[in-house]
Write a protein that holds these residues in place. Structure first.
Motif, PDB file in Angstrom:
ATOM      1  N   UNK A 185      16.515   8.770   6.653  1.00 63.99           N
ATOM      2  CA  UNK A 185      16.377   8.006   6.173  1.00 63.99           C
ATOM      3  C   UNK A 185      15.848   6.888   6.864  1.00 63.99           C
ATOM      4  N   UNK A 186      16.469   6.402   8.734  1.00 62.98           N
ATOM      5  CA  UNK A 186      15.289   5.752   9.223  1.00 62.98           C
ATOM      6  C   UNK A 186      14.146   6.262   9.835  1.00 62.98           C
ATOM      7  N   UNK A 187      14.514   6.923   9.812  1.00 63.31           N
ATOM      8  CA  UNK A 187      13.218   8.249  10.386  1.00 63.31           C
ATOM      9  C   UNK A 187      11.943   7.771   9.105  1.00 63.31           C
ATOM     10  N   UNK A 188      12.538   7.990   7.980  1.00 60.77           N
ATOM     11  CA  UNK A 188      11.593   7.161   6.676  1.00 60.77           C
ATOM     12  C   UNK A 188      11.670   6.165   6.990  1.00 60.77           C
ATOM     13  N   UNK A 216       0.296  -0.822   0.904  1.00 59.54           N
ATOM     14  CA  UNK A 216       1.801  -0.809   0.095  1.00 59.54           C
ATOM     15  C   UNK A 216       1.958   0.233  -0.436  1.00 59.54           C
ATOM     16  N   UNK A 217       1.253   1.110  -1.069  1.00 59.73           N
ATOM     17  CA  UNK A 217       1.577   2.117  -2.036  1.00 59.73           C
ATOM     18  C   UNK A 217       2.074   3.342  -1.420  1.00 59.73           C
ATOM     19  N   UNK A 218       1.563   3.242  -0.338  1.00 60.50           N
ATOM     20  CA  UNK A 218       1.814   3.899   0.790  1.00 60.50           C
ATOM     21  C   UNK A 218       3.311   3.766   1.187  1.00 60.50           C
ATOM     22  N   UNK A 220       6.693   6.906   0.940  1.00 61.10           N
ATOM     23  CA  UNK A 220       7.818   7.249   2.070  1.00 61.10           C
ATOM     24  C   UNK A 220       8.722   6.947   2.449  1.00 61.10           C
ATOM     25  N   UNK A 221       8.629   6.054   1.052  1.00 61.00           N
ATOM     26  CA  UNK A 221      10.226   5.477   0.970  1.00 61.00           C
ATOM     27  C   UNK A 221      11.683   5.882  -0.127  1.00 61.00           C
ATOM     28  N   UNK A 273       7.258   3.766   7.321  1.00 57.75           N
ATOM     29  CA  UNK A 273       6.602   3.984   6.471  1.00 57.75           C
ATOM     30  C   UNK A 273       6.241   2.178   6.622  1.00 57.75           C
ATOM     31  N   UNK A 274       7.514   1.303   7.285  1.00 55.74           N
ATOM     32  CA  UNK A 274       6.929   0.339   7.870  1.00 55.74           C
ATOM     33  C   UNK A 274       5.661  -0.189   9.313  1.00 55.74           C
ATOM     34  N   UNK A 275       5.899   1.697   9.226  1.00 54.22           N
ATOM     35  CA  UNK A 275       4.204   1.740  10.011  1.00 54.22           C
ATOM     36  C   UNK A 275       2.743   1.862   9.659  1.00 54.22           C
TER      37      UNK A 275
END
Length: 295
Positions: A64-67, A12-14, A18-19, A71-73
């Protein structure tokens, strides 16, 4: 050091890092680019500002979408939903790329079709037609990704297009006339044209259905492309921008014609030197045209 590694290993921190990092990167990049363009252009309207305005939002939104996707991954709880997430992000990414490509084409055509100051507008029909084609290709790519057979859809669209074509004959006629005007280029945006004695002015824009002409009285004349394509057009801006203007005047029959010609040419040359935009080395001409009722 070990505590820091443990914190970063927390998914969650990662995700949060990333976001936040993506948002900071996008914001700083936009601010820096904006300052660079502003410094180069000196605060004035420029082609660089136009390029930044057109391309910055889709590019940074794509980043932003790539980021966000990256992050979701990192979240293990979403493992079972990755197929859905991949599909959603693929659709969003394809549409952003399509928008970016259409903006790039708009920027390129704006630079290519740019005319003299005051007429920088690109013919709207060209940009709209290219954008429609790009988004149709994007939709076809999305269907191919999801393995959707588009053959029945194409057949249905073909039948629908036939019905619409019959219902919109006039509109389609104007559309293809607009394509003809852009391809054959009898007129360009910024040209001064005359269609008949009462219809003349500067071409403001060539749209998908009509062409806009700004008259000398600063009114906007809107003419269907079909009518314009079938008309006899006098283009005063081609083959070169310079144009001759005839000023009709009446002369009394008892006047000394040689003196009238001499005085008229002297006045014409004097005005030519003073008026803004006049070609200074042009030699004015004088002609007697007809015998009127009283002059």
């Amino acid at each position: 050091m070990a505590l820091l590694e443990d914190q970063i290993s927390d998914e969650y921190l990662r995700f949060l890092i990333i976001i936040v990092g993506t948002v900071i990167f996008v914001t700083l990049s936009y601010i820096i680019l904006k300052l660079i363009v502003k410094k180069i252009s000196g605060g004035k309207k420029s082609y660089g500002k136009f390029v930044l305005k057109q391309l910055s939002k889709p590019v940074f939104f794509l980043v932003f979408i790539i980021g966000l996707y990256t992050s979701l991954k990192t979240l293990s709880e979403l493992d079972e939903h990755y197929q859905i997430i991949d599909g959603v992000f693929f659709v969003i990414t394809i549409f952003i790329i399509a928008l970016l490509i259409s903006r790039i084409v708009s920027v390129v055509t704006s630079g290519w079709l740019k005319v003299k100051k005051g007429f920088e507008k690109t013919p709207g029909l060209l940009n709209k037609a290219i954008s429609v084609i790009i988004f149709i290709v994007a939709i076809a790519i999305i269907f191919a990704y999801f393995k959707i057979d588009i053959t029945p859809l194409i057949a249905g669209v073909g039948l629908g297009a036939l019905a619409i074509g019959l219902a919109l004959q006039s509109t389609l006629s104007n559309f293809f006339a607009g394509v003809h005007l852009l391809s054959d280029r009898p007129i360009d945006v910024g040209d001064y044209i005359e269609i008949d004695e009462d219809t003349r002015g500067f071409v403001e824009d060539i749209g998908w259905r009509s062409t806009r002409i700004r008259t000398l009285t600063d009114n906007l004349l809107i003419i269907p492309n079909g009518k314009l394509a079938e008309s006899n057009i006098t283009n005063f801006s081609k083959p070169k921008q310079d144009m001759s203007v005839w000023v009709p005047c009446g002369v009394a029959y008892e006047s000394d014609l040689k003196k009238v010609e001499k005085v008229t040419l002297e006045v014409a040359k004097d005005i030519q030197k003073k008026i803004e935009g006049a070609v200074k080395d042009f030699e004015p001409m004088f002609r007697y045209r007809e015998f009127g009722d009283s002059n």
